[in-house]
Motif scaffolding. Structure first.
Motif, PDB file in Angstrom:
ATOM      1  N   ASP A   1       0.825  -1.214   0.000  1.00 18.77           N
ATOM      2  CA  ASP A   1       0.000   0.000   0.000  1.00 18.77           C
ATOM      3  C   ASP A   1       0.858   1.263   0.000  1.00 18.77           C
ATOM      4  N   TYR A   2       2.071   1.134  -0.535  1.00 20.52           N
ATOM      5  CA  TYR A   2       2.897   2.343  -0.722  1.00 20.52           C
ATOM      6  C   TYR A   2       2.425   3.088  -1.972  1.00 20.52           C
ATOM      7  N   ASP A   3       2.777   4.360  -2.024  1.00 21.43           N
ATOM      8  CA  ASP A   3       2.424   5.167  -3.182  1.00 21.43           C
ATOM      9  C   ASP A   3       3.463   4.925  -4.289  1.00 21.43           C
ATOM     10  N   THR A   4       3.396   3.727  -4.881  1.00 19.45           N
ATOM     11  CA  THR A   4       4.343   3.347  -5.943  1.00 19.45           C
ATOM     12  C   THR A   4       3.561   2.684  -7.071  1.00 19.45           C
TER      13      THR A   4
ATOM     14  N   GLY B   1       7.436  -1.673  -2.383  1.00 12.99           N
ATOM     15  CA  GLY B   1       8.600  -0.795  -2.278  1.00 12.99           C
ATOM     16  C   GLY B   1       9.436  -0.771  -3.551  1.00 12.99           C
ATOM     17  N   VAL B   2       9.954   0.406  -3.866  1.00 10.38           N
ATOM     18  CA  VAL B   2      10.757   0.580  -5.085  1.00 10.38           C
ATOM     19  C   VAL B   2      12.195   0.919  -4.701  1.00 10.38           C
ATOM     20  N   ARG B   3      13.143   0.192  -5.317  1.00  6.68           N
ATOM     21  CA  ARG B   3      14.570   0.413  -5.051  1.00  6.68           C
ATOM     22  C   ARG B   3      15.352   0.413  -6.364  1.00  6.68           C
TER      23      ARG B   3
ATOM     24  N   SER C   1      10.065  -2.232  -8.491  1.00 10.33           N
ATOM     25  CA  SER C   1       9.268  -2.600  -7.317  1.00 10.33           C
ATOM     26  C   SER C   1       9.541  -4.057  -6.918  1.00 10.33           C
ATOM     27  N   VAL C   2       9.106  -4.405  -5.709  1.00 11.87           N
ATOM     28  CA  VAL C   2       9.297  -5.787  -5.241  1.00 11.87           C
ATOM     29  C   VAL C   2       8.604  -6.760  -6.202  1.00 11.87           C
TER      30      VAL C   2
ATOM     31  N   ALA D   1       9.200   4.105   0.941  1.00  8.84           N
ATOM     32  CA  ALA D   1       8.396   3.680  -0.208  1.00  8.84           C
ATOM     33  C   ALA D   1       9.284   3.478  -1.432  1.00  8.84           C
ATOM     34  N   ALA D   2      10.100   4.485  -1.723  1.00  7.15           N
ATOM     35  CA  ALA D   2      10.847   4.432  -2.988  1.00  7.15           C
ATOM     36  C   ALA D   2      12.092   5.297  -2.905  1.00  7.15           C
ATOM     37  N   ASN D   3      13.173   4.803  -3.460  1.00  3.42           N
ATOM     38  CA  ASN D   3      14.336   5.665  -3.698  1.00  3.42           C
ATOM     39  C   ASN D   3      15.220   5.062  -4.770  1.00  3.42           C
TER      40      ASN D   3
END
Ligand code: UFG
Length: 342
Positions: A224-227, A232-234, A272-273, A301-303
């Motif tokens: 439920d991240y804003d991605t 999660g985004v890496r 994203s994952v 969330a993201a970086n």
């Protein structure tokens, strides 16, 4: 150059050792093997076709570290140090802050003091994207303020500060700080790769262990991240590209006037994952069972990196694709289901 690589038996260290040798440098490894198996050395020697001097040493022991560097200086000499050695598990650092501050700070101070005593002034440090803390701007540039959210991250922030102060005090140093994003992948031979001890903390080793049958399913920490898809985004970077960044930094430090420099090592793209799980399944031909779990405390969330400075100043950029990262991680894990032999 003849380069002392601390933590040279570890995941990123071992890949960098091979590339240093491939680029015509010579290497001396210092490692205490607290988080690496000695059998990695034989594999490095087999791949490189040379024998590699190894010091088994606790680098927080200053007299032992100073003696090591002094002895090397009386022999063939050391021109530079790449300092990988350190504790790196975020969650463990929250439970054992004193161990993390003691180990990561002591080893770095000990190596720097031994270098000063031995007349070695070129130092490349393994920092981390973790030093960008919780900055809301996802694309990280080197000029952003540094901060941290856990003791491991603070050790990186503190060591960066120590290195800045050292460069101000004595401009004969040539210090390169490399901020890694998320290293994954393995050497294309499948002979060296990431071999975490115990429960894997990071996404890729967990995925590969599920694929090989060592774990039943992946927990995806939050959807439920804003991605793009809620996960999660890496910025995942192939360890071979990361290793190449070290050689580029080392060679550049010999040509620049500044005593202190910092470079992001990332691709510049976020994944994203669930995108990673899909890419891995495609590359390996294995299904990765997963379930959505609660968010992991402390996760962002993201970086991702802005890698422009490294490209401009080092002439370096990541070239391996997500598919290369997955295929190489899978080759390593499938050929070594239990990691390195004891
Ligand atoms: N993730 C899962 N399930 C897992 C493991 C991870 O869903 O079993 C997710 C995380 O929630 C995150 C992503 O996968 O969204 C990546 O997680 P990692 O643990 O692989 O990597 P991190 O970005 O959390 O941490 C890494 C390094 C740290 C470093 C940090 C810097 O492990 O050392 O990047 O940003 F500090």
């Amino acid at each position: 150059m003849r380069v002392l690589v601390t933590g040279g038996a570890g995941y990123i260290g071992s890949h960098t050792v091979l590339q240093l040798l491939g680029a015509g440098h010579s290497v001396v490894i210092a490692d205490d093997f607290s988080n690496a198996k000695p059998s990695v050395i034989g594999r490095l020697e087999e791949l490189a076709g040379v024998s590699i001097p190894v010091h088994r040493v606790d680098l927080s022991d200053y007299p032992a570290t100073a003696e090591l560097i002094a002895a090397e200086q009386q022999g063939e000499g050391i021109d530079a140090v790449i300092h990988f050695a350190g504790f790196k598990a975020v969650g463990e650092s929250v439970d054992k802050p004193l161990d993390y501050y003691r180990n990561n700070l002591d080893t770095t101070l000990s190596v720097l003091e031994a270098m000063r005593a031995g007349g070695v002034r070129t130092f490349v440090f393994s920092s981390s994207a973790t030093v960008y803390g919780e900055n809301p701007v996802c694309e990280r540039t080197e000029d952003m303020p540094t901060s941290a959210t856990n003791p491991y991250g603070w050790t990186k922030v503190m060591i960066e500060q120590i290195l800045r102060d050292l460069a101000v005090a004595d401009d004969s140093w040539r210090i390169g700080v490399l901020r890694y994003f998320n290293p994954v992948g393995a050497h294309p031979s499948g002979r060296i790769g990431e071999d975490p001890s115990g429960f894997p903390n990071n996404l890729m080793p967990f995925v590969t262990q599920v694929a090989v049958g060592r774990r039943q399913e992946l927990s995806v920490f939050g959807d439920d991240y804003d991605t793009v898809d809620g996960t999660g985004v890496r910025d995942y970077i192939h360890v071979e590209d990361l290793a190449a960044g070290h050689i580029a930094a080392l060679e550049r430090l010999g040509q620049i006037d500044a005593p202190w420099s910092v470079w992001n090592l990332g691709t510049g793209s976020g994944v994203s994952v669930l995108q990673m799980v899909a890419a891995f399944a495609a590359a390996s031909g294995r299904e990765i069972p997963y379930r959505i779990a609660p968010r992991r405390p402390g996760d962002l969330a993201a970086n991702w990196a802005d890698p422009a400075k490294a490209h401009r100043e080092l002439g370096w950029r990541a070239t391996r694709t997500l598919d290369d990262m997955c295929a190489d991680s899978w080759r390593w894990q499938s050929q070594n289901p239990d990691g390195y032999p004891d």
